[in-house]
Scaffold this motif. Structure first.
Motif, short mmCIF file in Angstrom:
data_model
loop_
_atom_site.label_atom_id
_atom_site.label_comp_id
_atom_site.label_asym_id
_atom_site.label_seq_id
_atom_site.Cartn_x
_atom_site.Cartn_y
_atom_site.Cartn_z
N ARG A 5 0.86 -1.18 0.00
CA ARG A 5 0.00 0.00 0.00
C ARG A 5 0.90 1.23 0.00
O ARG A 5 1.86 1.32 0.74
CB ARG A 5 -0.91 0.00 1.24
CG ARG A 5 -1.96 1.11 1.23
CD ARG A 5 -2.82 1.00 2.49
NE ARG A 5 -3.86 2.00 2.51
CZ ARG A 5 -5.09 1.79 2.11
NH1 ARG A 5 -5.42 0.62 1.63
NH2 ARG A 5 -6.00 2.75 2.17
N ASP A 53 -6.95 -3.85 6.17
CA ASP A 53 -5.69 -3.87 5.44
C ASP A 53 -4.52 -3.91 6.41
O ASP A 53 -3.72 -2.97 6.50
CB ASP A 53 -5.61 -2.66 4.52
CG ASP A 53 -4.46 -2.75 3.54
OD1 ASP A 53 -3.85 -3.82 3.43
OD2 ASP A 53 -4.16 -1.73 2.87
N ASP A 63 -12.15 -2.57 -2.85
CA ASP A 63 -11.87 -1.63 -3.94
C ASP A 63 -13.00 -1.53 -4.95
O ASP A 63 -13.63 -0.50 -5.07
CB ASP A 63 -10.57 -2.01 -4.65
CG ASP A 63 -10.04 -0.89 -5.54
OD1 ASP A 63 -10.71 -0.54 -6.53
OD2 ASP A 63 -8.96 -0.34 -5.24
N THR A 82 -13.36 -6.91 -5.43
CA THR A 82 -11.93 -7.06 -5.18
C THR A 82 -11.58 -6.61 -3.76
O THR A 82 -12.17 -5.68 -3.22
CB THR A 82 -11.08 -6.27 -6.18
OG1 THR A 82 -11.42 -4.87 -6.09
CG2 THR A 82 -11.32 -6.75 -7.60
N LYS A 84 -8.05 -6.36 -3.09
CA LYS A 84 -6.62 -6.13 -3.32
C LYS A 84 -5.80 -7.35 -2.90
O LYS A 84 -6.04 -8.45 -3.40
CB LYS A 84 -6.18 -4.84 -2.64
CG LYS A 84 -6.87 -3.62 -3.26
CD LYS A 84 -6.35 -2.31 -2.74
CE LYS A 84 -7.08 -1.14 -3.40
NZ LYS A 84 -6.71 0.15 -2.80
N ARG A 115 -2.49 -9.05 -6.22
CA ARG A 115 -3.22 -7.92 -5.66
C ARG A 115 -4.32 -7.55 -6.65
O ARG A 115 -4.06 -6.96 -7.69
CB ARG A 115 -2.28 -6.74 -5.41
CG ARG A 115 -2.89 -5.56 -4.66
CD ARG A 115 -1.82 -4.53 -4.35
NE ARG A 115 -2.35 -3.34 -3.73
CZ ARG A 115 -2.53 -3.18 -2.41
NH1 ARG A 115 -2.24 -4.17 -1.60
NH2 ARG A 115 -3.00 -2.05 -1.93
N ASN A 117 -7.23 -5.61 -8.25
CA ASN A 117 -7.58 -4.19 -8.21
C ASN A 117 -9.00 -3.91 -8.68
O ASN A 117 -9.81 -3.38 -7.94
CB ASN A 117 -6.58 -3.39 -9.04
CG ASN A 117 -6.32 -2.03 -8.48
OD1 ASN A 117 -5.78 -1.90 -7.39
ND2 ASN A 117 -6.72 -0.99 -9.20
#
Length: 437
Positions: A5, A53, A63, A82, A84, A115, A117
């Motif tokens: 991140r 997170d 996301d 998603t 991530k 990851r 997105n």
């Protein structure tokens, strides 16, 4: 190892958020803030469980959503979203988790992990076993697309991985380049009605490039892709006063695209260049892109301060738009039976959503906006929304007027020491009433 991140620079928004909250009641609102607060509000009907997170939460960060309608039983429709580094989450219409799909592990100890997105759907792709609906996601960690077949009755969960294991990176030529994370980022799907071929349009992180990838079914039932062409949007702009302007960012970064949506009726791609505005482009990436609307900050000079990782803004020359406050994020099409409808865009900087006329003959005229606000002390609204998805079809008794799903970048109430995100489910009838008022 690539960071999971990274804070994006802004015009001091992150650094000043606490101070602004403390003095908001005593400072006169700007015209932009007044416009935002004057917009009608809609309330969510449900929210998904919070994602965190951090290590304890599996580095999961909400996301982008997509809505899959079960034609055999609309009440058993799904939302695929998603998370991530946390992979994919699948929810039912009551926002309850149905399945969790992990992102791929890093190929080596110093490599970036998977990851996920953005995600979008493809309906009726012809596979050797018959036609299938697919969820396609951009795996930013590995610079690839991941493809999942949707089967509501499948034992173990509705999503099954059908990604071609030989699929190549989208933008990178080596694992070293992948680890730099200038990789597959935003994503939208499109099926060309003239050929029946299906595509994914994928943007590149920290670059202005968009790639058109044709989805290619394999004889073994997996799905790969091949690159057809790419298009680079501008990174700097000539202003009416004769000067050149480019959005402020970290050294080496270009203004990236994330939110994208394709209008299937006319093959128009709408692409949100986060610090610039919304582009209107042919989905086959031919022709000249047109800037349909600009963020308010368009043309504002900025200087990046490495000590604060923030951009210090100069005087506003007045060349920006009126309806979007950077970043422009999630884009989604709200289709109506008469061929009309709206393009909805997340105006992340002021926690609002803008609605534009879907018809090109009206040049995507702005039609209004709304906010997603708290329904109760336990069910908050949407802040700093990344992704959004709308489906204007009846979804059984739960959402007979359709559904809007929006990401919430700050789920509350919650533990203030843990980053918490989720998705809000909003009755689409409430959204239409708000926009049409």
């Amino acid at each position: 190892m690539a960071k999971s991140r990274r804070k994006r620079p802004s015009y001091g928004r992150l650094a000043l958020v606490t101070a602004l909250a403390a003095i908001a009641a005593t400072v006169p609102l700007s015209s932009g803030a007044l416009a935002a607060t004057a917009l009608p509000a809609v309330e969510p009907r449900a929210e998904t469980p919070a994602l965190h997170d951090d290590e304890a939460g599996g580095d999961a960060d909400a996301d982008d959503p997509a809505i899959w309608r079960n034609p055999a039983d609309p009440d058993r429709s799904l939302v695929v979203a998603t998370a991530k580094q946390g992979g994919l989450r699948v929810y039912d219409l009551h926002a309850r988790e149905v399945q969790s799909v992990p992102a791929p592990a890093a190929p080596g100890p110093d490599d970036a992990p998977g990851r996920f997105n953005n995600v979008d759907l493809v309906h009726g792709l012809r596979l050797p076993s018959g036609r299938a609906d697919l969820a396609v996601t951009s795996d930013r960690g590995s610079d690839r697309l991941r493809v999942y077949r949707i089967d509501r009755n499948r034992a173990g969960g509705p999503l099954a991985d059908v990604t071609d294991p030989s699929a190549a990176p989208v933008f990178s030529s080596s694992q070293e380049e992948i680890n730099e994370q200038r990789t597959a980022y935003g994503l939208a799907t499109w099926t060309d009605p003239s050929t029946g071929r299906s595509y994914a349009l994928v943007s590149q992180r920290e670059r202005t490039r968009i790639a058109l990838l044709e989805l290619t079914p394999k004889s073994n039932g997996t799905v790969g892709y091949r690159k057809v062409r790419t298009l680079d949007l501008p990174a700097d702009f000539r202003l009416p006063n004769g000067t050149s302007w480019s959005p402020c960012g970290e050294p080496g970064e270009l203004p990236q695209v994330e939110g994208m949506a394709v209008d299937p009726a006319n093959g128009t791609l709408y692409a949100g260049q986060e610090d610039v505005g919304i582009w209107r482009i042919r989905a086959d990436l031919t022709g000249k892109p047109q800037l349909a609307d600009k963020v308010r900050e368009f043309g504002v000079p900025g200087t990046y301060d490495e000590s604060t990782e923030e951009c210090v803004a100069g005087a506003d020359p007045g060349y920006g738009g009126k309806h979007l406050k950077a970043d422009v994020e999630g884009l989604t099409l709200l289709n109506q039976d008469d061929g009309d409808g709206y393009l909805l865009a997340s105006s992340q900087g002021d926690n609002t959503f803008a609605a534009y006329d879907r018809e090109l003959s009206d040049r995507n005229e702005y039609e209004g906006g709304f906010r997603v606000t708290a329904a109760s002390s336990a069910l908050d609204g949407s802040e700093e929304c990344d992704g959004a998805a709308a489906l204007n079809e009846p979804l059984g008794a739960t959402y007979p007027h359709g559904l809007l799903v929006v990401q919430d970048g700050h789920d509350a109430p919650g533990d203030p020491e843990r980053p918490s995100t989720d998705f809000k489910f909003v009755d689409l009838g409430d959204v239409l009433d708000a926009v049409d008022d």
